[in-house]
Design an enzyme around this catalytic site. Structure first.
Site, short mmCIF file in Angstrom:
data_model
loop_
_atom_site.label_atom_id
_atom_site.label_comp_id
_atom_site.label_asym_id
_atom_site.label_seq_id
_atom_site.Cartn_x
_atom_site.Cartn_y
_atom_site.Cartn_z
N ARG A 26 0.82 -1.21 0.00
CA ARG A 26 0.00 0.00 0.00
C ARG A 26 0.86 1.26 0.00
NH1 ARG A 26 -3.50 2.60 4.35
NH2 ARG A 26 -5.24 3.54 3.23
N HIS A 43 0.39 4.24 -2.68
CA HIS A 43 0.07 5.60 -2.24
C HIS A 43 1.20 6.57 -2.59
CE1 HIS A 43 -3.62 5.19 0.51
NE2 HIS A 43 -3.56 4.13 -0.29
N SER A 79 7.92 10.34 -1.78
CA SER A 79 7.42 11.50 -1.03
C SER A 79 6.46 11.10 0.09
CB SER A 79 6.74 12.49 -1.98
OG SER A 79 5.68 11.88 -2.69
N ASN A 124 -4.43 8.62 4.43
CA ASN A 124 -3.21 8.05 5.01
C ASN A 124 -3.08 8.14 6.52
OD1 ASN A 124 -2.38 7.54 2.36
ND2 ASN A 124 -1.17 9.43 2.21
N HIS A 155 -6.11 -5.97 -2.81
CA HIS A 155 -7.01 -6.07 -1.67
C HIS A 155 -7.31 -7.52 -1.28
CE1 HIS A 155 -8.79 -1.71 -1.77
NE2 HIS A 155 -7.48 -1.74 -1.55
N THR A 208 -9.22 -15.56 2.62
CA THR A 208 -7.79 -15.87 2.77
C THR A 208 -7.05 -14.55 2.99
OG1 THR A 208 -7.54 -15.81 0.36
CG2 THR A 208 -7.86 -17.97 1.36
#
Length: 323
Positions: free
Chosen positions: A64, A68, A78, A93, A192, A244
């Site tokens: 992630r 992001h 950054s 975030n 996801h 799972t």
């Protein structure tokens, strides 16, 4: 005549995006550190494997972080910069992104092995790949040579990261502005299959959605940890893939066919009549020649968004602050 001109302009802008991405990709190479820091990839992989072995959820957190990072001003590290007005404190975030301490540890090890060579942006790209592999997913050659940015933007993070309440059209548009197709978007959403989401991000789907509504059995199991009242249990987490949770597989898509997409944006990939339904159904039926292949291709493509190379940017000595 005016509409034709506008249409040409739109296609021209998109073509420029893809052309720019191709040029940037040519500046990156999977062998970038072979001479300057030959142990770099092993150092990152060992640290990631140890962390994921200790806490499986860390794999999703590192994946992630890379996503992001890339979606806000390009893959320039950054997202790692500290600061009250930085990306860390953006709505998507804050109190949500994790893994910063592990990145710090990896960076410290790399500085000891080869000072001022490996960028923080490249650490995120490699750690994302190694996390997927550690949890049973596909591998790919990570193109390297990114440089680190020196600024971070909370406003850009708030505007550019797709919201969990996004409809399919908004998701497709958000990815398109980054040079990614709807096919890329559906494949990357498969991330996801690991990780968790906060109650505040799926409360609306849990209690208010009817088209399609969340699977009744799953909804009943979520309600105790995610009450209907705003502010109550907002930060309680639930797995994005209840089948799972810590295995990188295609059960995320299988769940969507059963209306078990936890986030509104997840379920938008299969609504029983949407433009992403066919791709989601294909991924639900197999991984090898479908989801896994497309996911690795989309990850390489995403990893080339807005990268700094050559003399642009810098190689940060500390991932949390510019040199």
């Amino acid at each position: 005549m005016t509409s034709s001109k506008h249409a040409f302009g739109s296609y021209g802008i998109m073509a420029l995006l893809f052309f720019s991405a191709a040029l940037v990709s040519a500046d990156l190479s999977a062998e970038f550190y072979d001479e300057t820091c030959p142990d770099a990839l092993d150092i990152i992989e060992d640290a990631v494997r140890a962390a994921v072995s200790k806490e499986s959820r860390m794999g999703a957190s590192l994946l992630r972080l890379h996503f992001h990072d890339c979606f806000v001003n390009g893959c320039d590290g950054s997202v790692l910069l500290d600061g009250a007005t930085g990306e860390k404190n953006a709505v998507p975030n804050k109190n949500s992104l994790r893994g910063f301490e592990l990145v710090d540890d990896i960076k410290a090890q790399l500085e000891k092995a080869c000072a001022k060579v490996v960028s923080c942006a490249d650490i995120l790209a490699v750690a994302a790949r190694d996390s997927v592999v550690a949890l049973g997913g596909p591998t790919w050659d990570v193109e390297l040579g990114r440089r680190d940015g020196t600024t971070t933007s909370q406003d850009a993070a708030n505007s550019d990261l797709p919201a969990p309440t996004s409809d399919l059209g908004a998701l497709t548009k958000a990815f398109s502005t980054k040079g990614l197709t709807q096919k890329d978007m559906v494949a990357l959403s498969g991330a996801h299959t690991i990780g968790q989401a906060r109650c505040v991000n799926f409360r609306g789907r849990l209690y208010n959605e009817t088209a399609p509504s969340l699977d009744v059995t799953l909804a009943s199991s979520l309600m105790p940890r995610c009450p209907a009242t705003d502010g109550s249990g907002d930060d309680n987490n639930s797995p994005l893939d209840p089948s799972t949770s810590y295995v990188f597989d295609n059960y995320y898509y299988k769940n969507l066919l059963r209306n078990k997409g936890l986030l509104h944006s997840d379920q938008q990939l299969f609504t029983g009549g949407g433009s992403a339904d066919a791709q989601t159904t294909a991924y639900a039926s197999g991984m090898g020649a479908g989801f896994f292949d497309d996911f690795r291709d989309a990850m390489v493509k995403m990893g080339g968004i807005g990268v700094l190379t050559g003399s642009s940017g810098q190689v940060r000595l500390n991932c949390r602050k510019a040199n």
